[in-house]
Design a protein around this motif. Structure first.
Motif, PDB file in Angstrom:
ATOM      1  N   VAL A 189       0.845  -1.195   0.000  1.00 51.05           N
ATOM      2  CA  VAL A 189       0.000   0.000   0.000  1.00 51.05           C
ATOM      3  C   VAL A 189       0.884   1.250   0.000  1.00 51.05           C
ATOM      4  O   VAL A 189       0.897   2.027  -0.944  1.00 51.05           O
ATOM      5  N   ASN A 190       1.649   1.439   1.076  1.00 57.33           N
ATOM      6  CA  ASN A 190       2.561   2.582   1.149  1.00 57.33           C
ATOM      7  C   ASN A 190       3.810   2.373   0.303  1.00 57.33           C
ATOM      8  O   ASN A 190       4.558   3.306   0.051  1.00 57.33           O
ATOM      9  N   THR A 191       4.027   1.141  -0.098  1.00 59.04           N
ATOM     10  CA  THR A 191       5.169   0.809  -0.941  1.00 59.04           C
ATOM     11  C   THR A 191       4.776  -0.398  -1.772  1.00 59.04           C
ATOM     12  O   THR A 191       4.026  -1.252  -1.293  1.00 59.04           O
ATOM     13  N   ASP A 192       5.214  -0.463  -3.004  1.00 53.96           N
ATOM     14  CA  ASP A 192       4.814  -1.577  -3.858  1.00 53.96           C
ATOM     15  C   ASP A 192       5.546  -2.842  -3.434  1.00 53.96           C
ATOM     16  O   ASP A 192       6.774  -2.881  -3.399  1.00 53.96           O
ATOM     17  N   ALA A 193       4.786  -3.870  -3.113  1.00 49.74           N
ATOM     18  CA  ALA A 193       5.380  -5.122  -2.637  1.00 49.74           C
ATOM     19  C   ALA A 193       6.194  -5.825  -3.711  1.00 49.74           C
ATOM     20  O   ALA A 193       7.003  -6.710  -3.404  1.00 49.74           O
ATOM     21  N   TYR A 194       5.991  -5.444  -4.987  1.00 47.37           N
ATOM     22  CA  TYR A 194       6.721  -6.077  -6.086  1.00 47.37           C
ATOM     23  C   TYR A 194       7.660  -5.091  -6.795  1.00 47.37           C
ATOM     24  O   TYR A 194       7.970  -5.274  -7.967  1.00 47.37           O
ATOM     25  N   GLN A 195       8.123  -4.083  -6.085  1.00 44.23           N
ATOM     26  CA  GLN A 195       9.106  -3.178  -6.672  1.00 44.23           C
ATOM     27  C   GLN A 195      10.370  -3.965  -7.018  1.00 44.23           C
ATOM     28  O   GLN A 195      10.560  -5.100  -6.566  1.00 44.23           O
ATOM     29  N   PRO A 196      11.278  -3.402  -7.851  1.00 49.32           N
ATOM     30  CA  PRO A 196      12.450  -4.160  -8.310  1.00 49.32           C
ATOM     31  C   PRO A 196      13.245  -4.840  -7.202  1.00 49.32           C
ATOM     32  O   PRO A 196      13.796  -5.926  -7.403  1.00 49.32           O
ATOM     33  N   LEU A 197      13.282  -4.243  -6.031  1.00 48.56           N
ATOM     34  CA  LEU A 197      14.018  -4.805  -4.905  1.00 48.56           C
ATOM     35  C   LEU A 197      13.529  -6.200  -4.524  1.00 48.56           C
ATOM     36  O   LEU A 197      14.301  -7.050  -4.065  1.00 48.56           O
ATOM     37  N   GLU A 198      12.242  -6.460  -4.743  1.00 49.62           N
ATOM     38  CA  GLU A 198      11.659  -7.749  -4.362  1.00 49.62           C
ATOM     39  C   GLU A 198      12.253  -8.903  -5.155  1.00 49.62           C
ATOM     40  O   GLU A 198      12.311 -10.038  -4.669  1.00 49.62           O
ATOM     41  N   ARG A 199      12.735  -8.637  -6.348  1.00 51.75           N
ATOM     42  CA  ARG A 199      13.307  -9.705  -7.164  1.00 51.75           C
ATOM     43  C   ARG A 199      14.477 -10.373  -6.436  1.00 51.75           C
ATOM     44  O   ARG A 199      14.683 -11.586  -6.546  1.00 51.75           O
ATOM     45  N   ARG A 200      15.237  -9.583  -5.668  1.00 50.54           N
ATOM     46  CA  ARG A 200      16.386 -10.125  -4.931  1.00 50.54           C
ATOM     47  C   ARG A 200      16.022 -10.505  -3.502  1.00 50.54           C
ATOM     48  O   ARG A 200      16.453 -11.537  -3.005  1.00 50.54           O
ATOM     49  N   ARG A 201      15.240  -9.670  -2.838  1.00 53.81           N
ATOM     50  CA  ARG A 201      14.973  -9.867  -1.409  1.00 53.81           C
ATOM     51  C   ARG A 201      13.901 -10.911  -1.131  1.00 53.81           C
ATOM     52  O   ARG A 201      13.928 -11.566  -0.101  1.00 53.81           O
ATOM     53  N   ARG A 202      12.887 -11.005  -1.976  1.00 53.54           N
ATOM     54  CA  ARG A 202      11.844 -12.033  -1.873  1.00 53.54           C
ATOM     55  C   ARG A 202      11.090 -12.003  -0.541  1.00 53.54           C
ATOM     56  O   ARG A 202      10.609 -13.026  -0.057  1.00 53.54           O
ATOM     57  N   ILE A 203      10.966 -10.825   0.049  1.00 51.15           N
ATOM     58  CA  ILE A 203      10.215 -10.709   1.305  1.00 51.15           C
ATOM     59  C   ILE A 203       8.724 -10.894   1.044  1.00 51.15           C
ATOM     60  O   ILE A 203       8.024 -11.592   1.801  1.00 51.15           O
ATOM     61  N   THR A 204       8.225 -10.298  -0.027  1.00 51.16           N
ATOM     62  CA  THR A 204       6.817 -10.466  -0.373  1.00 51.16           C
ATOM     63  C   THR A 204       6.499 -11.937  -0.605  1.00 51.16           C
ATOM     64  O   THR A 204       5.458 -12.450  -0.163  1.00 51.16           O
ATOM     65  N   ARG A 205       7.379 -12.628  -1.283  1.00 52.83           N
ATOM     66  CA  ARG A 205       7.203 -14.055  -1.524  1.00 52.83           C
ATOM     67  C   ARG A 205       7.088 -14.811  -0.197  1.00 52.83           C
ATOM     68  O   ARG A 205       6.208 -15.661  -0.025  1.00 52.83           O
ATOM     69  N   GLY A 206       7.958 -14.493   0.752  1.00 49.99           N
ATOM     70  CA  GLY A 206       7.908 -15.154   2.052  1.00 49.99           C
ATOM     71  C   GLY A 206       6.623 -14.864   2.801  1.00 49.99           C
ATOM     72  O   GLY A 206       6.048 -15.754   3.452  1.00 49.99           O
ATOM     73  N   LEU A 207       6.136 -13.627   2.721  1.00 51.58           N
ATOM     74  CA  LEU A 207       4.884 -13.269   3.381  1.00 51.58           C
ATOM     75  C   LEU A 207       3.714 -14.039   2.772  1.00 51.58           C
ATOM     76  O   LEU A 207       2.839 -14.538   3.485  1.00 51.58           O
ATOM     77  N   LEU A 208       3.706 -14.156   1.452  1.00 57.02           N
ATOM     78  CA  LEU A 208       2.640 -14.911   0.786  1.00 57.02           C
ATOM     79  C   LEU A 208       2.666 -16.385   1.171  1.00 57.02           C
ATOM     80  O   LEU A 208       1.618 -17.023   1.308  1.00 57.02           O
ATOM     81  N   GLU A 209       3.847 -16.927   1.362  1.00 62.52           N
ATOM     82  CA  GLU A 209       3.949 -18.332   1.763  1.00 62.52           C
ATOM     83  C   GLU A 209       3.312 -18.547   3.129  1.00 62.52           C
ATOM     84  O   GLU A 209       2.611 -19.546   3.342  1.00 62.52           O
ATOM     85  N   VAL A 210       3.521 -17.606   4.055  1.00 64.64           N
ATOM     86  CA  VAL A 210       2.894 -17.713   5.372  1.00 64.64           C
ATOM     87  C   VAL A 210       1.375 -17.569   5.251  1.00 64.64           C
ATOM     88  O   VAL A 210       0.611 -18.332   5.862  1.00 64.64           O
ATOM     89  N   LEU A 211       0.922 -16.597   4.471  1.00 65.96           N
ATOM     90  CA  LEU A 211      -0.512 -16.377   4.306  1.00 65.96           C
ATOM     91  C   LEU A 211      -1.181 -17.581   3.645  1.00 65.96           C
ATOM     92  O   LEU A 211      -2.292 -17.969   4.016  1.00 65.96           O
TER      93      LEU A 211
END
Length: 371
Positions: free
Chosen positions: A147-169
């Motif tokens: 919301v305040n930041t795009d969860a799929y911004q370019p940084l996510e390609r390396r950090r994969r934090i959004t991916r980890g959050l989705l796995e928990v959800l």
């Protein structure tokens, strides 16, 4: 103190690949610096020791932080969700109009260039989410991710934090809304498709313009418009409920594209649609005016006049009920145009997500799953 970049901007112009043009100071800064020519030309010298010109614009710097909590809660009546997660602070997409830019002022950083170049990754986001969902007091409600930041911004390609959050959800069968303007969302179809089959996910892809050149100036590191339409198509084909968010609608810049965006998104498979008017809170007013002066100098006054007409004579009005849509004749015309296109193109209202499937995740234990 750091130079605000105004002199560099005047000499070299806006930096390539960036949305904001300078380091607009945050509203909490007590000291500000500016480059001043001392009479020897040094104030305007942007070359290195060899005489080569220095490229304008800073590099992206990413820092890790350990958050104290990960789920933010709100009682806003016009946002459609009560819980959200932002895996990052700042956003490398660099969208010049981003309403979240002023949040960087709380970090004593510029909502201008710092917002898109000084990024923070919440390294412990996944473990925090698992712990919060496992609490006996937790009550399931859809979470908006990005919301305040795009969860799929370019940084996510390396950090994969959004991916980890989705796995928990996904493990907890927890409903989630995703909002993005990056085609990287297709990477996670292996998680999103099974969640969609259980009524646990909805995705909104933000499309501001169909003009690639305008997008490159206004949202330089987000996916190109045609890539976002392909993302909508890919999500639709995988059975993931997907909608288009025309955001922001900018008077005299993008408002003429409203129907075309809706038609293109519908053709790609979007089932739902919404729009949000340009919002200019706090420092964003100056950032936006600076961008207009650089890219649309002959139209800037007209754009801001229309903004003021929809904001009670001001650059921004934060009142609930009108902050997303505005008021006055021009805002009413936008609403009528949207309603007509929404009806003619056959968009539907998004169905509610299913909270009944939620199963609290097992809290992490040093003894593993023995007990």
């Amino acid at each position: 103190m750091r130079d605000d970049g105004k002199t560099r901007l005047a000499v070299l112009g806006p930096g390539k690949g960036r949305g904001a043009a300078s380091f607009v100071p945050g509203r909490f800064e007590q000291r500000r610096a500016a480059r001043i020519d001392d009479g020897w030309g040094s104030g305007h010298d942007f070359s290195d020791a060899t005489g080569e010109a220095i490229e304008p614009g800073p590099d992206t710097v990413v820092s890790e932080e350990r958050a104290r909590s990960i789920i933010s809660r709100n009682q806003s009546p016009d946002v459609g969700f009560s819980q959200s997660i932002n895996p990052y602070r700042g956003c490398e997409h660099g969208c010049v109009y981003c309403f979240a830019r002023p949040s960087h002022a709380y970090l004593d950083l510029s909502p201008g260039l710092d917002f898109e170049t000084r990024l923070f990754a919440k390294a412990n986001a996944v473990e925090l989410l698992r712990a919060e969902l496992a609490r006996p007091s937790y009550r399931c409600a859809p979470i908006a991710l990005g919301v305040n930041t795009d969860a799929y911004q370019p940084l996510e390609r390396r950090r994969r934090i959004t991916r980890g959050l989705l796995e928990v959800l996904a493990e907890a069968r927890h409903p989630v809304h995703l909002i993005t303007k990056n085609a990287l969302v297709l990477r996670d179809l292996d998680l999103l498709a099974p969640m969609a089959a259980q009524g646990l996910v909805q995705v909104a892809v933000s499309v501001t313009t169909l003009d690639n050149r305008l997008a490159a100036r206004m949202e330089p590191r987000a996916s190109a418009p045609h890539s976002r339409l392909k993302a909508i198509a890919g999500l639709h084909e995988a059975g993931v409920p997907v909608g288009v968010m025309v955001a922001p609608v900018i008077p005299a810049i993008t408002d003429s594209e409203l129907e075309a965006i809706l038609e293109a998104a519908r053709g790609a498979g979007a089932g739902t649609a919404s729009y949000v008017l340009l919002r200019l809170p706090h420092e964003l007013k100056e950032i936006w005016r600076e961008w207009l002066a650089l890219h649309y100098p002959g139209r800037a006054a007209h754009v801001m006049s229309l903004v003021a007409q929809m904001r009670g004579g001001r650059d921004y009005d934060s009142a609930f009920g009108t902050r997303m849509r505005g008021e006055g004749p021009f805002a009413q015309l936008l609403a009528a145009r949207f309603a007509r296109a929404h009806r003619q193109l056959g968009f539907i209202r998004p169905p509610p997500l299913d909270c009944s499937r939620f199963v609290p995740p097992r809290p992490e234990s040093p003894q593993g799953c023995l007990f």
